[in-house]
Scaffold this motif. Structure first.
Motif, short mmCIF file in Angstrom:
data_model
loop_
_atom_site.label_atom_id
_atom_site.label_comp_id
_atom_site.label_asym_id
_atom_site.label_seq_id
_atom_site.Cartn_x
_atom_site.Cartn_y
_atom_site.Cartn_z
N VAL A 1 39.93 38.28 38.95
CA VAL A 1 40.22 37.33 40.02
C VAL A 1 41.94 37.02 40.15
N ARG A 2 42.68 37.38 39.22
CA ARG A 2 44.00 37.26 39.41
C ARG A 2 44.75 38.30 40.38
N SER B 1 35.71 40.22 50.58
CA SER B 1 34.50 39.38 50.39
C SER B 1 33.51 39.98 51.58
N LEU B 2 34.02 40.24 52.55
CA LEU B 2 33.07 40.76 53.73
C LEU B 2 33.53 42.05 54.29
N ASP B 3 34.85 42.55 53.78
CA ASP B 3 35.33 43.77 54.32
C ASP B 3 34.41 45.03 53.61
N LEU B 4 34.33 44.69 52.33
CA LEU B 4 33.76 45.79 51.52
C LEU B 4 32.50 46.43 52.35
N ARG B 5 31.54 45.60 52.64
CA ARG B 5 30.29 46.27 53.39
C ARG B 5 30.71 47.02 54.91
N TYR C 1 33.78 28.25 49.83
CA TYR C 1 35.03 28.64 49.41
C TYR C 1 35.02 29.40 48.03
N ILE C 2 34.54 28.64 46.92
CA ILE C 2 34.73 29.25 45.59
C ILE C 2 33.81 30.63 45.60
N GLN C 3 32.53 30.74 46.27
CA GLN C 3 31.69 31.98 46.50
C GLN C 3 32.62 32.93 47.01
N SER C 4 33.51 32.62 48.38
CA SER C 4 34.26 33.63 48.81
C SER C 4 35.30 33.98 47.91
N TYR C 5 35.85 33.30 47.09
CA TYR C 5 36.95 33.68 46.36
C TYR C 5 36.51 34.57 45.22
N HIS C 6 35.09 34.14 44.69
CA HIS C 6 34.61 35.11 43.63
C HIS C 6 34.24 36.49 44.27
N GLU C 7 33.39 36.38 45.42
CA GLU C 7 33.18 37.74 46.08
C GLU C 7 34.44 38.76 46.26
N SER C 8 35.50 38.01 46.84
CA SER C 8 36.58 38.97 47.02
C SER C 8 37.28 39.62 45.92
N ALA C 9 37.42 38.71 44.82
CA ALA C 9 37.69 39.22 43.55
C ALA C 9 36.74 40.45 43.09
N GLU C 10 35.61 40.36 43.02
CA GLU C 10 34.80 41.46 42.54
C GLU C 10 34.85 42.53 43.85
N ASN C 11 34.98 42.20 45.04
CA ASN C 11 34.77 43.62 46.00
C ASN C 11 36.11 44.13 45.93
N VAL D 1 37.93 44.80 43.49
CA VAL D 1 37.84 45.73 42.24
C VAL D 1 36.73 46.84 42.66
N THR D 2 35.98 46.68 43.39
CA THR D 2 35.08 48.01 43.78
C THR D 2 35.98 48.76 44.86
N MET D 3 36.57 47.99 45.82
CA MET D 3 37.34 48.97 46.74
C MET D 3 38.41 49.95 45.91
N LYS D 4 39.15 49.13 45.24
CA LYS D 4 40.12 49.81 44.69
C LYS D 4 40.06 51.09 43.59
N THR D 5 38.54 50.89 42.89
CA THR D 5 37.93 51.68 42.07
C THR D 5 37.40 52.85 43.02
N GLU D 6 36.87 52.86 43.97
CA GLU D 6 36.49 53.80 44.77
C GLU D 6 37.36 54.48 45.66
N TYR D 7 38.37 53.67 46.12
CA TYR D 7 39.33 54.31 46.80
C TYR D 7 40.87 53.97 46.18
N PRO D 8 41.08 54.48 45.14
CA PRO D 8 42.30 53.90 44.65
C PRO D 8 43.77 54.22 45.48
N ASN D 9 43.48 55.03 46.45
CA ASN D 9 44.79 55.17 47.28
C ASN D 9 44.95 54.11 48.33
N VAL D 10 44.10 53.25 48.46
CA VAL D 10 44.27 52.05 49.30
C VAL D 10 45.57 51.31 48.76
N GLU D 11 46.50 50.85 49.79
CA GLU D 11 47.85 50.33 49.37
C GLU D 11 47.88 48.84 50.03
#
Lengths: 361, 361
Positions: free
Chosen positions: B341-342, A218-222, A275-285, A287-297
């Motif tokens: 989200v999962r 949620s906050l690490d992406l930026r 709490y719900i906003q953080s949950y949502h933003e973490s899920a979204e972000n 996906v973005t991290m993993k798409t941009e940097y698929p090698n992150v483990e």
């Protein structure tokens, strides 16, 4: 057209209005509260919680309760919220309780604890397990009221340049990890450090530090850490970080009872909503991290490491409990509640998630 | 004494009060709303949510918004809430959206779905993933507004007299399991049935039925099923049951804007609070059950059974999506959100819980 037809069949509803005059005292004044937040202006999520709170308080009170917010850019004291609210310079603050452990040690326990409760578990403790009463017991003698201020959800264990395969890998590890979790790692030979947020990216990139923890996607992406560190470890040290609304007790007493209730409800709702906003933003972000940097483990610390962290954590908590009766009361309350509630978590959400996951394997 | 001394050092806080008259229209009338609930009087948890909502709405409005609640004992139509609120006989209702699927099929999707989202995931969908907008799209043409009404958390799979070791054990199984989950089990050869709550205990005891699902420990304890059935299965069919506040749109429009906001905030807060209350009561009550009846065993359905349930569920949903464009829109929205989200749930709370649990083994 179909929808219009259906609507037109709905009969007038039974709202009844009676002429009734309320005491003028409650309705004819505007009360203004000044709030200081630890965060800089436009800080996402953390900064949204106090603004959402102020917005719903103002609209529910029809403009009678106005809360203005100063960010750290303005008041220049991100970790001075406690003192500024206590002195009355500000009526309210938005921060985190564990920042005040150097001033009042027992404030440490009302944010999150390593190996502690998850978010719904911890809200259960706050609202039904004695947590709010213990927080009041800690803050009331200081002339302060403390309320939950928004939850980040489970925080990730952090970004690492190298894999952690055993306890040896913690020896000398330079990691940005402040607070109590840093003390736990220090017991295992790591070198915890704190670095200003603006310098973290460069420090990790240039290997001035080997690892760091921040929040979660949620906050690490930026912050961009996923671009320069290959391993993202799952959490152990902040399973349910709850921010804090801090209120000067005298400021609260000056409000009429209906506005006190509006303030309390607005704080409580804004906290759940964060709490719900953080949950949502973490899920979204994520996906973005993993798409941009698929090698992150994503990695989880080995059992040997987790067990040693847990042991060090338990030893530090035992020292704190032995030194202060209120610390012992709080820690015992948390441990007893967690023992009970974790059994439920395991047979409900965890069993469910395990069931679903097993179908994909 | 120490605490008194500290308090006396706190300076007067900076509350400022300005003389300011508000428009009289908003402040000089009492608005009364009549609400009908599906539940009988004194029904725990489910009945607490609307009462908590009404209490905070009244205190925040300084008595200007009064909500009275009729239980099913009075209105005699526990499943008539939809019609009574739509006709305007009541301004509001407290019930569950999936009860109306016989009248308006797409209302099914706003409570919980088998193999669907957990509670924080589903709140993420409602408030950030398009769920509220889709719920509005479903209810608005009916002259109704629908809001979350309190979450039970993950529901248990139910009480069974015999172990379920494979698909064969589902054939002919007489189970009280209403609604969509019953349809899923019927596809696998079970005989789902519905029985009035007052007759469930006797039916299970006398083996008129082989199994039943109710809620979870929060509400199952007082039903006494743990005294007569040895197996308590973990959940699959209602991972995040959200109750419903139903509001007649014309009744809402008659309120001044500040009371509309008070009503919306009170409903939202009471719903989150019911989730935490349910979590807490489940934890407490499971300890009680397990202490009184230590032989009760928690079981999870075998993978073969879960996979067949999932397949039957997917087939039924595909039929519904093919038959109705709005159903497809809702189901696609849920599926896309859950997929995203999962992943986060699995690397945050689930990874954390797995880490902790591994230390005890």
């Amino acid at each position: 057209m179909k929808s219009l037809k259906i609507t037109s069949l709905v009969a007038a509803a039974a709202v009844t209005i009676s002429a009734f005059s309320l005491p003028a005292s409650a309705a004819d004044r505007v009360y203004k509260l000044k709030m200081a937040e630890t965060w800089s202006s436009n800080f996402p999520i953390f900064g949204d919680a106090p603004r959402n709170m102020a917005r719903i308080a103002e609209s529910m009170s029809n403009g009678r309760l106005k809360i203005t917010i100063d960010s750290s850019n303005k008041h220049k004291a991100p970790l001075g919220i406690f003192d500024m609210v206590r002195s009355g310079q500000y009526d309210m603050g938005h921060s985190a309780s564990y920042y005040w452990k150097g001033k009042v040690p027992n404030t440490l326990y009302f944010t999150t604890m390593p190996f502690g409760m998850t978010t719904p578990e911890q809200y259960g403790w706050f609202y039904h397990g004695g947590g709010m009463e213990l927080m009041q017991k800690t803050y009331q003698p200081l002339g302060l009221e403390s309320y939950p201020g928004g939850n980040t959800g489970n925080q990730m264990g952090g970004w690492f340049q190298k894999e952690i395969n055993g306890l040896e890998d913690l020896k000398g590890l330079k990691m940005r990890i402040p607070g109590f979790a840093g003390e736990v790692l220090a017991k295992l030979g790591a070198k915890p450090t704190n670095i200003a947020s603006g310098e973290l990216y460069t420090a990790l990139e240039r290997r001035t530090i080997d690892a760091l923890e921040w929040v979660g996607p949620s906050l690490d992406l930026r912050m961009g850490f996923h671009k320069i560190a290959p391993y993202y470890y799952t959490g152990w040290h902040e399973p349910a970080t709850e921010l804090q609304f801090l209120v000067n007790a005298r400021a609260m007493k000056k409000l009429p009872e209906d506005l006190r209730e509006i303030l309390r409800v607005s704080m409580k709702l804004a906290s759940y909503d964060m709490y719900i906003q953080s949950y949502h933003e973490s899920a979204e972000n994520w996906v973005t991290m993993k798409t941009e940097y698929p090698n992150v483990e994503v990695k989880t610390f080995p059992k040997e490491v987790l067990a040693a962290m847990k042991k060090a954590n338990d030893e530090l908590l035992a020292e704190k409990a032995a030194a202060d009766p209120l610390a012992k009361e709080i820690l015992d309350s948390q441990a007893e509640y967690m023992e009970k509630v974790r059994v439920w978590t395991n047979i409900s959400d965890r069993a469910y998630l395990d069931s679903i996951d097993s179908l994909d394997k």
